[in-house]
Design a protein around this motif. Sequence first.
Motif, short mmCIF file in Angstrom:
data_model
loop_
_atom_site.label_atom_id
_atom_site.label_comp_id
_atom_site.label_asym_id
_atom_site.label_seq_id
_atom_site.Cartn_x
_atom_site.Cartn_y
_atom_site.Cartn_z
N ASN A 36 24.76 25.10 -11.41
CA ASN A 36 23.70 25.53 -12.33
C ASN A 36 23.06 26.83 -11.86
O ASN A 36 21.83 27.00 -11.95
N TYR A 46 17.99 30.88 -9.20
CA TYR A 46 17.68 29.47 -9.36
C TYR A 46 19.01 28.71 -9.44
O TYR A 46 19.91 29.10 -10.18
N THR A 48 21.10 24.68 -8.12
CA THR A 48 21.01 23.33 -7.58
C THR A 48 21.99 23.19 -6.42
O THR A 48 23.12 23.67 -6.49
N ARG A 57 16.78 20.92 -6.52
CA ARG A 57 16.61 22.23 -7.11
C ARG A 57 16.25 23.25 -6.02
O ARG A 57 15.56 22.91 -5.06
N CYS A 58 16.68 24.48 -6.23
CA CYS A 58 16.43 25.54 -5.24
C CYS A 58 15.99 26.80 -5.95
O CYS A 58 16.39 27.08 -7.10
N ASP A 92 8.30 19.54 -10.06
CA ASP A 92 9.68 19.45 -9.59
C ASP A 92 9.73 19.66 -8.07
O ASP A 92 9.22 20.66 -7.56
N GLN A 94 11.53 20.96 -4.91
CA GLN A 94 12.48 22.06 -4.78
C GLN A 94 12.49 22.60 -3.36
O GLN A 94 11.59 22.31 -2.56
#
Length: 447
Positions: A36, A46, A48, A57-58, A92, A94
């Motif tokens: 993603n 951005y 994952t 998520r990153c 979220d 992250q």
Amino acid sequence: MPDTPTTLTVTQLNRRIRQLLETHFPLLWVEGEVSNFSRPGSGHWYFTLKDEKAQVRCAMFANRNALTGFHPENGNHVLARCRVSLYEGRGDFQLIIEHLEEAGYGALQRQFDALKQRLYAEGLFSDSHKRPIPTHPQRLGIVTSPTGAALKDILSVLKRRFPTISVRIYPAQVQGKEAARQIAAAIAAANKDNHCDVLIVGRGGGSIEDLWPFNEEIVARAIYLSQIPIVSAVGHEIDFTISDFVADYRAPTPSAAAEVLSPDGNKLRDQFRGYERLLCETALRRLQSASQRLDSLTRQLRNPAERLKHQEQQLQTLQARLSRTACGQLQYLNTGLLHLRTRLEQAGPGYQIDRLSDHRDLLTHRLKRAINTLLEQKKIRWNNTLQLLNAVSPLNTLERGYAIVTDQQDNILRGVTTVRVGDKVTTRLANGSLACKVDKIFPDSQS
């Protein structure tokens, strides 16, 4: 009633959770697969990170991803240095990425750098330990896979350049978990055999994972302890391994190692042919020179009668020269004899006696004059010394009415404190001495 619990807004709750996460977890490394991936106009990344069972998520902001040496794509396996956080707007969980690199290469590269630095500090790369590589080895050992392309390349080069070199193969895996141990064991076996003049240790090209056995410490120490010079020939020209730094010589490829260790047979053949041609030319020139000398000596041979006649003429010439030389020598000797006769007359006893008698008279006169002068000088000096002695003599002082008083041990009395009433003393006058006895002592009032 119990205290009513504090009520938090969603924003306050997310903020507290973010602060708790960021303070509880320091910077850490996380490994996973990229999915993603997106890069909006802001320049931030951005994506994952996921593994077989979970994902997270990153976010990697533009000021950090600009320093990354590669552009990640979906499916890349990466290693991320990050801090744990929470995106408050959506709640979220992250990771905020600070640094990103390809997982396999990066981890192995750090291991490579750490081992390289440690072995360098221990001196395993020192030039003082490296042995010279023989230029014309007779027995060559090869540590590699018996089925690999590297062995075929080495043997092909040896067959083309110098097929008479004796080759002994020490088989070992060059890829996989057991490869490093087998490579080290093969090097030790070659040293135990002590058959080879030099060893080639290597394999063909591949990824850093494929070449990794040659970056293992066990292989590096086996190369360092080898008593046989070792040429490291791992991968391609751009590949460098720990083995390259420890070995006595690094070849960019296995084929290049064979090139270095095998003389060029065609070149040697051309050299030998040149030496053969030079030898033939030298032998021919020497034969021609000997033939010319033989012709010269042949021409010098004469009939014995002619040679006797020639020697008779030479004998007559030498007799004439001898006669002239003898006459000249006699004349020279007569002249010398006359000269010596004159010198003998001048050196006769009568002549010498007259000359020495005159010299004796002159010396006698000079001696008498010197003696009279010396006696006069001594007489004057004697008188001066006598006058000086009289001037300082104690007897002269006694003549003026003084006396010298001594005790019974002949010690001169210099004051009344050294005698007592009843002591006997001696008084020395100008014309004699007096024996006295001390009846009374009159000390000086100023003493």
